[in-house]
Design a protein around this motif. Structure first.
Motif, short mmCIF file in Angstrom:
data_model
loop_
_atom_site.label_atom_id
_atom_site.label_comp_id
_atom_site.label_asym_id
_atom_site.label_seq_id
_atom_site.Cartn_x
_atom_site.Cartn_y
_atom_site.Cartn_z
N ALA A 157 0.88 -1.15 0.06
CA ALA A 157 -0.17 0.08 0.31
C ALA A 157 0.93 1.46 -0.28
O ALA A 157 1.93 0.85 0.69
N PRO A 158 0.66 2.16 -0.47
CA PRO A 158 1.48 2.86 -0.96
C PRO A 158 1.54 3.85 0.70
O PRO A 158 2.41 4.59 1.16
N THR A 159 0.52 4.03 1.67
CA THR A 159 0.60 4.32 3.05
C THR A 159 2.12 3.84 3.46
O THR A 159 2.74 4.29 4.77
N TRP A 160 2.38 2.57 3.15
CA TRP A 160 3.33 1.42 3.63
C TRP A 160 4.99 2.87 3.52
O TRP A 160 5.76 1.66 3.75
N ILE A 161 4.67 3.07 2.19
CA ILE A 161 6.41 3.50 1.32
C ILE A 161 6.80 4.81 2.43
O ILE A 161 6.15 5.69 2.81
N GLU A 162 8.27 4.52 2.92
CA GLU A 162 8.12 5.43 3.18
C GLU A 162 9.14 6.51 2.80
O GLU A 162 9.02 7.43 3.48
N GLN A 163 9.71 6.29 1.66
CA GLN A 163 10.16 7.35 1.19
C GLN A 163 9.77 6.89 -0.71
O GLN A 163 10.24 5.90 -1.12
N VAL A 164 10.12 7.68 -1.79
CA VAL A 164 10.07 7.85 -3.41
C VAL A 164 10.97 9.30 -2.87
O VAL A 164 10.98 10.10 -2.84
N ASP A 165 12.48 8.39 -3.69
CA ASP A 165 13.64 9.53 -4.69
C ASP A 165 13.34 9.07 -6.05
O ASP A 165 13.28 8.01 -6.56
N TRP A 166 12.34 10.57 -6.50
CA TRP A 166 11.64 10.65 -7.88
C TRP A 166 13.65 10.50 -9.10
O TRP A 166 12.69 10.06 -9.68
N GLU A 167 14.43 11.72 -8.17
CA GLU A 167 15.25 11.31 -9.12
C GLU A 167 16.28 9.69 -9.42
O GLU A 167 16.67 9.81 -10.51
N ASP A 168 16.40 9.27 -8.43
CA ASP A 168 16.96 8.14 -8.46
C ASP A 168 15.70 6.97 -8.75
O ASP A 168 16.35 5.62 -8.91
N ARG A 169 14.97 7.23 -8.97
CA ARG A 169 13.87 5.68 -9.72
C ARG A 169 13.91 4.80 -8.60
O ARG A 169 13.66 3.60 -9.06
N LYS A 170 13.19 5.10 -6.76
CA LYS A 170 13.32 4.00 -6.06
C LYS A 170 12.83 4.14 -4.82
O LYS A 170 12.10 5.16 -4.97
N VAL A 171 11.36 3.78 -4.77
CA VAL A 171 10.48 3.16 -3.34
C VAL A 171 11.82 2.27 -2.05
O VAL A 171 11.49 1.64 -2.59
N ARG A 172 11.03 3.28 -1.21
CA ARG A 172 11.79 2.66 0.15
C ARG A 172 10.82 2.37 1.25
O ARG A 172 9.64 3.19 1.48
N VAL A 173 10.92 1.21 1.71
CA VAL A 173 9.64 1.06 3.11
C VAL A 173 10.97 0.65 4.15
O VAL A 173 11.67 -0.76 3.74
N ASP A 174 9.68 0.54 5.03
CA ASP A 174 10.25 0.48 6.53
C ASP A 174 10.33 -1.06 6.44
O ASP A 174 9.52 -1.14 7.89
N LEU A 175 10.46 -1.81 6.36
CA LEU A 175 10.70 -3.15 6.63
C LEU A 175 11.53 -3.82 6.19
O LEU A 175 12.41 -3.54 5.22
N LEU A 176 11.74 -5.16 6.37
CA LEU A 176 12.41 -6.24 5.92
C LEU A 176 12.35 -6.64 5.28
O LEU A 176 10.57 -7.48 4.48
N ARG A 177 13.63 -7.05 4.57
CA ARG A 177 13.49 -8.01 2.96
C ARG A 177 12.71 -9.71 3.53
O ARG A 177 11.27 -9.60 2.79
N GLU A 178 12.66 -10.59 4.48
CA GLU A 178 12.03 -11.09 4.72
C GLU A 178 10.42 -11.62 5.00
O GLU A 178 9.82 -11.99 4.72
N VAL A 179 10.90 -9.82 5.49
CA VAL A 179 8.66 -10.03 5.97
C VAL A 179 7.95 -9.85 4.67
O VAL A 179 6.98 -10.58 4.59
N ILE A 180 8.36 -9.25 3.47
CA ILE A 180 7.89 -8.52 2.41
C ILE A 180 8.24 -10.23 1.13
O ILE A 180 6.58 -10.51 1.33
N ARG A 181 9.27 -11.08 1.19
CA ARG A 181 9.32 -12.33 1.08
C ARG A 181 8.35 -13.64 1.42
O ARG A 181 7.36 -13.32 0.32
N SER A 182 7.86 -13.33 2.83
CA SER A 182 6.85 -13.81 2.86
C SER A 182 5.12 -13.71 3.08
O SER A 182 4.29 -14.27 3.99
N ALA A 183 5.18 -12.99 2.43
CA ALA A 183 4.13 -11.81 2.61
C ALA A 183 2.63 -12.47 1.66
O ALA A 183 3.21 -13.10 0.65
N PRO A 184 1.82 -12.40 2.04
CA PRO A 184 0.44 -13.39 0.94
C PRO A 184 1.11 -13.09 -0.42
O PRO A 184 0.81 -12.32 -1.03
N GLU A 185 1.31 -14.11 -1.15
CA GLU A 185 1.53 -13.67 -2.45
C GLU A 185 -0.25 -12.74 -3.42
O GLU A 185 -1.05 -13.69 -3.29
#
Length: 243
Positions: free
Chosen positions: A189-217
């Motif tokens: 969800a966009p509300t979970w995004i910590e920062q969008v770096d518009w210049e470097d084209r990156k979306v940063r979220v304050d989550l660990l990779r494992e938490v994202i990996r194990s999320a509902p598919e």
């Protein structure tokens, strides 16, 4: 309860119809980077207005006819053809351009309303010096492909956006993860995004990779029901937007 949510790629399969004839097909959307609300649909007009793309606001949208794969636009082709010319190559519209656009349709601009604005409400002319800065509009085509970074490294990239048709807000970003995760797709969800770096084209979220990996598919094009959303929000430990 089942929400009507669609990916932008799915919406591109629908033909848009004005009151008096075919209009064209969706090319992309321009959204507000603070609220994540869709402000304009960019429409390819095809053979009708050769070489021209037009902007349509969500308040002009009517019914979606699933069986005919059509989306109704509550405007005439003449209204659209005589609308102010806009450079749709990038969403750098000034307030003055948007004012002119809304004045053409006699609509209340969205930044002067608590909602998106309503058909039939008269345009109110305010101080001309008010809000002349560029609005925070972003192109869905441009943001697609942004890299997604967790606290401990990259997880994938933005592939698409899921739009809630009730209020035309981007409810989720569809993320395609790394090949090491077997191409699994997940929603953020966009509300979970910590920062969008518009210049470097990156979306940063304050989550660990494992938490994202194990999320509902998320399977491409699946219907998103409330049970799925409850599991998704529970997995990330986030407050549910519908409450």
């Amino acid at each position: 309860m089942l929400h009507i949510m669609r990916r932008i790629q799915d919406l591109k399969s629908f033909t848009l119809h004005a009151k008096d004839g075919e209009l064209g097909r969706l090319r992309e959307v321009f959204f507000d980077d603070s609220s994540w609300r869709v402000r304009y649909l960019v429409v390819e007009t095809g053979h009708w207005l050769v070489g021209r793309q037009v902007l349509i606001t969500p308040e002009a949208l009517g019914s979606i006819h699933e069986e005919k794969w059509t989306l109704q636009i509550e405007l005439t082709r003449e209204q659209i053809e005589t609308s102010p010319l806009m450079d749709t190559k990038q969403p750098l519209l000034s307030r003055q351009q948007e004012e002119e656009y809304h004045r053409h349709y006699n609509w209340l601009p969205y930044w002067r309303s608590g909602l998106l604005g309503y058909l039939g409400r008269s345009y109110e002319n305010k101080d001309k010096g008010e809000e002349t800065e560029d609005p925070h509009l972003r192109s869905s085509d441009e943001v697609s492909g942004y890299q997604v970074e967790a606290r401990d490294g990259e997880v994938g990239y933005v592939e698409d956006f899921v739009i809630d048709e009730k209020d035309w807000v981007i409810r989720y970003l569809e993320i395609s993860t790394h090949r090491g995760w077997f191409g699994k797709k997940i929603l953020l969800a966009p509300t979970w995004i910590e920062q969008v770096d518009w210049e470097d084209r990156k979306v940063r979220v304050d989550l660990l990779r494992e938490v994202i990996r194990s999320a509902p598919e998320y399977e491409e094009g699946q219907l998103i029901g409330r049970d799925y959303e409850i599991n998704l929000y529970s997995h990330y430990g986030r407050n549910q937007y519908w409450e």
